[in-house]
Scaffold this motif. Structure first.
Motif, mmCIF file in Angstrom:
data_model
loop_
_atom_site.group_PDB
_atom_site.id
_atom_site.type_symbol
_atom_site.label_atom_id
_atom_site.label_comp_id
_atom_site.label_asym_id
_atom_site.label_seq_id
_atom_site.Cartn_x
_atom_site.Cartn_y
_atom_site.Cartn_z
ATOM 1 N N HIS A 161 0.826 -1.221 0.000
ATOM 2 C CA HIS A 161 0.000 0.000 0.000
ATOM 3 C C HIS A 161 0.856 1.265 0.000
ATOM 4 C CE1 HIS A 161 -2.989 -3.054 0.724
ATOM 5 N NE2 HIS A 161 -2.309 -3.437 1.786
ATOM 6 N N GLN A 162 1.885 1.238 -0.842
ATOM 7 C CA GLN A 162 2.818 2.361 -0.951
ATOM 8 C C GLN A 162 2.819 2.874 -2.390
ATOM 9 O OE1 GLN A 162 4.850 3.504 1.688
ATOM 10 N NE2 GLN A 162 3.781 2.054 3.017
ATOM 11 N N ASP A 163 2.941 4.185 -2.522
ATOM 12 C CA ASP A 163 2.985 4.780 -3.858
ATOM 13 C C ASP A 163 4.449 4.944 -4.272
ATOM 14 O OD1 ASP A 163 1.914 5.767 -6.178
ATOM 15 O OD2 ASP A 163 1.838 7.836 -5.444
ATOM 16 N N TRP A 164 5.098 3.808 -4.425
ATOM 17 C CA TRP A 164 6.520 3.829 -4.772
ATOM 18 C C TRP A 164 6.718 4.251 -6.231
ATOM 19 C CZ3 TRP A 164 6.969 -1.557 -2.050
ATOM 20 C CH2 TRP A 164 7.198 -1.375 -0.672
ATOM 21 N N ASN A 165 7.977 4.447 -6.601
ATOM 22 C CA ASN A 165 8.315 4.894 -7.965
ATOM 23 C C ASN A 165 8.430 3.675 -8.886
ATOM 24 O OD1 ASN A 165 9.293 6.126 -10.238
ATOM 25 N ND2 ASN A 165 11.279 6.663 -9.369
ATOM 26 N N PHE A 166 7.276 3.225 -9.376
ATOM 27 C CA PHE A 166 7.253 2.012 -10.193
ATOM 28 C C PHE A 166 7.593 2.327 -11.646
ATOM 29 C CE2 PHE A 166 4.205 1.151 -6.732
ATOM 30 C CZ PHE A 166 4.758 -0.015 -6.219
ATOM 31 N N VAL A 167 8.391 1.467 -12.253
ATOM 32 C CA VAL A 167 8.650 1.538 -13.692
ATOM 33 C C VAL A 167 8.245 0.184 -14.271
ATOM 34 C CG1 VAL A 167 10.363 1.878 -15.506
ATOM 35 C CG2 VAL A 167 10.606 3.095 -13.318
ATOM 36 N N ARG A 168 7.168 0.175 -15.038
ATOM 37 C CA ARG A 168 6.676 -1.096 -15.597
ATOM 38 C C ARG A 168 7.527 -1.517 -16.787
ATOM 39 N NH1 ARG A 168 0.158 -0.296 -16.039
ATOM 40 N NH2 ARG A 168 -0.222 0.347 -13.877
ATOM 41 N N VAL A 169 7.870 -2.774 -16.833
ATOM 42 C CA VAL A 169 8.637 -3.299 -17.973
ATOM 43 C C VAL A 169 7.955 -4.531 -18.532
ATOM 44 C CG1 VAL A 169 10.846 -2.373 -17.198
ATOM 45 C CG2 VAL A 169 10.140 -4.652 -16.445
ATOM 46 N N LYS A 170 8.297 -4.825 -19.781
ATOM 47 C CA LYS A 170 7.778 -6.037 -20.423
ATOM 48 C C LYS A 170 8.891 -6.670 -21.259
ATOM 49 C CE LYS A 170 5.382 -3.120 -23.836
ATOM 50 N NZ LYS A 170 6.478 -2.196 -23.873
ATOM 51 N N THR A 171 8.594 -7.819 -21.814
ATOM 52 C CA THR A 171 9.604 -8.535 -22.596
ATOM 53 C C THR A 171 10.169 -7.639 -23.701
ATOM 54 O OG1 THR A 171 8.557 -10.657 -22.182
ATOM 55 C CG2 THR A 171 10.002 -10.520 -24.098
#
Ligand code: FEO
Length: 387
Positions: A107-117
């Motif tokens: 439940h944290q608004d961290w600095n997410f960077v979404r990646v894919k193949t």
């Protein structure tokens, strides 16, 4: 690459009580240093402070530019809260499902960077390449490849619950290592074998070079890479060895006597078949499931109790069904005193699990005498022709 994980010598059960870990485990975390620095995976929550403290001995935490989370089950993500308290804002590279799981857990608004193949992350002279591996064994799972050192960080894939002071596969007893790798596959990965087989082929067909496989549990594969890849190819393809496992529960020894007599008959008729007996109530359930995974056929024995079969057998078959064991034959047996439904109910259950029934099974009334034991031996002999 520097290993910065935690060896957990004490762990005896994993996933609550679902999976036994007789040899402990490790939560592997890796630091990759180039012009930029990436940390790959963390450790289970109870070791978060220890992990962060030891990480500080290796690097100034402010030098960590990226955190890569290949899979976000708590045994790998559990130290993130403690770590990000020290270095808030550090980007976390993970799949979209990974972000959802981390948000759902912490439940944290961290600095997410979404990646894919196909996505990559340059560290300078080295590059991280991301490979989604959904359902191996959670929807968020991905592998990360490191160029230069040619390392595949495979998270749970190729893992083993195996605590060791040394890091590498060639430094421990091979039989124990491969048993733990197979137990891990049977009990965690096998329900997703079609995905495992496809991912294995994708990696083998890709131009990525692999000199080392670094899983998130257990030993790093640097010596027996070809063998563990070959094992995964076998395990993910309706695996069986020439083994029959006779698994029983017993109240007053009658079903045990049946099991042993059946084993004698089968062994005499088919000496090339490895026959193993296990008591479902006494033997470790995950070791029993591993032997079932290893077998071409298994026999399930239970006395009739309260118009059904024993709770140990019921629990085992519930777990086996979930593991989706393929290419298995099965049969039921057991002693009874009056109603005697266990074998019929077991036949129904074994069929529902997708196993091919060898026959209608075998029942013995009360305590088996010489004739009844001879019938059990003959039953075992006949089984040899049906395997
Ligand atoms: Fe080792 Fe699925 O966590």
């Amino acid at each position: 690459m520097t290993w910065v994980g935690k060896v957990d010598w004490e762990l005896k059960h994993f996933h609550g009580e679902e999976l036994s870990t007789h040899r402990g485990t490790s939560y592997n975390s890796y630091l990759v240093k180039d012009e930029k620095v990436a940390l790959i995976d963390t450790v289970w929550g109870p070791y978060d402070r220890e992990f962060v403290a030891r990480l500080k001995e290796v690097i100034d935490l402010r030098e960590i530019d990226y955190i890569v989370m290949n899979h976000n089950e708590v045994d790998h993500s559990g130290a993130l809260v403690e770590l990000l308290r020290e270095i808030p804002g550090t980007p976390i590279y993970c799949t979209a499902k990974g972000e959802a799981i981390l948000r759902g857990h912490y439940h944290q608004d961290w600095n997410f960077v979404r990646v894919k193949t196909g996505d990559t992350l340059s560290l300078g002279s080295l590059t991280l390449s991301f490979i989604e591996a959904p359902m191996l064994h959670w929807p968020d799972t991905m592998f990360t490849h490191l160029s230069g050192e040619n390392i595949l960080f495979s998270n749970d894939g190729f893992g083993q619950h195996f605590a060791a002071e040394s890091l590498y596969d060639d430094t421990v007893a091979q039989e124990a290592l491969f048993y733990e790798a197979e137990k891990y596959y049977a009990n965690i990965i096998n329900p997703f074998s079609p995905m495992a087989a496809r991912k294995l082929k994708e990696i083998q067909d890709s131009p990525l070079e692999i000199s080392m496989i670094c899983p998130s549990h257990g030993l790093i594969w640097r010596d027996r890479i070809d063998l563990i890849i070959d094992k995964y190819a076998q395990w993910s393809n309706a695996y069986q060895e020439n083994q029959v496992t006779i698994i029983y529960d017993t109240m007053w020894q009658s079903t045990r006597l049946m099991a042993e007599a059946i084993a004698k008959g089968l062994t005499q008729a088919a000496p090339d078949v490895t026959v193993k007996l296990m008591n479902a109530a006494l033997d470790d359930k995950n070791d029993v499931l591993t032997e079932m995974f290893h077998s071409r056929a298994f026999l399930i024995g239970s006395p009739t109790i309260n118009n059904g079969y024993s709770h140990a057998i019921a629990g085992l078959l519930e777990m086996a069904k979930g593991l989706k064991l393929k290419n298995k034959k099965a049969a039921a047996f057991g002693s009874y005193g009056w109603s005697g439904e266990a074998v019929k109910l077991l036949n129904e259950r074994l069929s529902a699990c997708g196993y091919e029934l060898l026959d209608d099974g075998l029942r013995t009334l009360w305590v088996p005498d010489g004739d009844a034991l001879e019938a059990c031996r003959a039953y075992g002999t006949a089984l040899a022709g049906k395997l």
